[in-house]
Structure formats: structure tokens, C-alpha cells
Design an enzyme around this catalytic site. Structure first.
Site, short mmCIF file in Angstrom:
data_model
loop_
_atom_site.label_atom_id
_atom_site.label_comp_id
_atom_site.label_asym_id
_atom_site.label_seq_id
_atom_site.Cartn_x
_atom_site.Cartn_y
_atom_site.Cartn_z
N GLU A 1 10.01 -12.53 5.05
CA GLU A 1 10.92 -11.94 6.03
C GLU A 1 10.38 -12.14 7.44
O GLU A 1 9.29 -11.65 7.76
CB GLU A 1 11.10 -10.44 5.75
N ARG B 1 9.36 4.68 6.48
CA ARG B 1 10.51 4.85 5.57
C ARG B 1 10.14 5.83 4.47
O ARG B 1 9.18 5.60 3.73
CB ARG B 1 10.88 3.50 4.95
N HIS C 1 6.46 0.18 4.04
CA HIS C 1 7.02 1.03 5.10
C HIS C 1 6.68 2.50 4.89
O HIS C 1 6.51 3.24 5.85
CB HIS C 1 8.54 0.88 5.13
N HIS D 1 9.34 -8.72 9.44
CA HIS D 1 8.52 -7.71 8.77
C HIS D 1 7.03 -7.92 9.08
O HIS D 1 6.47 -8.97 8.79
CB HIS D 1 8.79 -7.83 7.26
N ASP E 1 9.93 -3.32 10.98
CA ASP E 1 10.91 -4.40 10.99
C ASP E 1 11.47 -4.47 12.41
O ASP E 1 11.96 -3.46 12.93
CB ASP E 1 12.06 -4.11 10.02
#
Length: 222
Positions: free
Chosen positions: A201, A91, A136, A204, A143
Site C-alpha cells: 500500500e 484504529r 494501526h 501505509h 495512512d
């Protein structure tokens, strides 16, 4: 002749452009094309409700080490009629900045009912759902979920991807037996293949001994 030459130059340039990612990164489809994807931040189907800055093409970029470990997970799942499905991997910092900017505009709650119904937007920073840095961006965090290859449907994990709430904690107690088993299957497969989970999460995971532990990249996803 000129037209053919032009097309050759264009194709060659496009190929080179597609490969301009830092050493140590790969396109996941080049390592395992069978791994499914749904790049949420390239679409409006995310907690902001708009395409996110830095996402320009429908491709998953990740470090080579992480990609090869995912390939091992996929090989195991395929034997059971299952497949990984990736929502996000590398990301850009530009995207993280977009999240931060959005979080400060308290009136923008377009996707609140779907993604954070019980969390006041003003609390997203304090409760850790939004941060100025993300694992990320180092390239080895992913994810993902599991899908049934026959039906194409995601396994029921008890909460949607990117849902801000306790329901997304891996060991949230108020789940059905099937939901718990699905979460534990994903967790087990990732742990066995050198990924560590995130406590808040279920989707993740970060590669252990990630190669760029202290580097936050900002090249686009394209």
C-alpha cells in the site's frame, strides 16, 4: 449563577473526557494543526460504505512519537506548498472486528466497483487485505497522502486510498511519470523521518521502533 456553574462543570467534564486516551497517545491536531485529515472510517466513503465501529469523532489519534515525526515531514512539505493529509492513524480493535465481520458476509458488495473491482470478496482474507489484527491498533501506523495547499487537491498517486489491488503496490509499474514521482516523494519523506513503508500500500507507513509493538488498543476515536 447556577447556569454559569453548570456550563463550567459541563465544559470541564468535556475537556477531561477528551483527554482520556492512554499515556503515550496524542491528538495529532495538538501537535500540528496544519496537517490535513479526511477520516474515511467516520464516513460512508470507505470500502464497506458505512461508518465504522469505534469512530465517533473527527479527530486523528496517534502515538506521541509518531505525531512528532509527522510534524517534521509536514514542515518540509509546507516549504514546497504541500501538506500531509491523513486518512487513518490509530484504529480501535472494534473497527478491525467490524472489517472482519463484514468480510464474512459475501453478499455485501456495496463498494466493490470502487474499492475491489478485480478481487473476489471471498479472497480478501487470503490475499491479505483484511486481517484480524492491524498495526494501526498499536497506534503508530498512519495512512496518508500529499495535497497541494493552493488547490486543495490530492497529488495523483495512481490509485485511490484503500484500493484493493496491485495498482496500490508502491512500485506498481503501470503508472505515469508524475504518479511514480508523487509516490516516491511521499515514500522518501516518510523514510527520512523514521517511518517504514508497507509493501502492498503506497499510503501505509509505520513508525520504526514503535512504542507499543505488542499492544492492540480498543479505545474509541473521539
Amino acid at each position: 449563577m447556577k447556569k454559569i456553574l453548570y456550563l463550567f462543570i459541563f465544559a470541564f467534564s468535556a475537556l477531561n473526557f477528551a483527554q482520556e486516551i492512554p499515556n503515550g497517545f496524542v491528538y495529532l491536531s495538538d501537535v500540528d494543526a496544519s496537517i490535513q485529515k479526511e477520516l474515511r472510517y467516520l464516513s460512508n466513503n470507505n470500502f464497506i460504505g458505512k461508518k465504522i465501529d469505534g469512530y465517533k469523532n473527527d479527530c486523528v489519534i496517534i502515538t506521541a512519537q509518531a505525531a512528532h515525526q509527522l510534524k517534521k515531514v509536514q514542515a518540509q512539505l509546507l516549504k514546497e506548498g504541500l501538506s500531509l493529509k491523513v486518512f487513518d492513524a490509530y484504529r480501535p480493535q472494534e473497527a478491525v472486528n467490524h472489517f472482519v465481520k463484514w468480510a464474512k458476509v459475501l453478499s455485501d458488495t456495496l463498494m466493490k466497483q470502487e474499492y475491489y473491482p478485480k478481487v473476489p470478496k471471498s479472497e480478501l482474507f487470503n490475499q491479505g487485505y483484511i486481517a484480524s489484527k492491524s498495526g494501526h491498533t498499536r497506534g503508530s501506523t498512519v495512512d496518508l497522502t500529499i495535497v497541494n495547499t493552493k488547490t486543495g487537491k490530492e497529488l495523483d498517486m495512481g490509485s485511490p486510498y484503500d484500493f484493493f489491488g496491485v495498482q496500490s503496490h508502491p512500485f506498481y509499474p503501470n503508472l505515469t511519470k508524475e504518479q511514480k514521482e508523487n509516490r516516491m516523494l511521499l515514500r522518501k519523506m516518510m523514510l527520512e523521518n523514521n517511518f517504514k513503508p508497507y509493501e502492498n500500500e503506497w499510503w501505509h507507513f509505520t513508525l520504526k521502533n514503535e512504542p507499543f509493538r505488542n499492544t492492540y488498543f480498543n479505545f474509541p476515536v473521539e
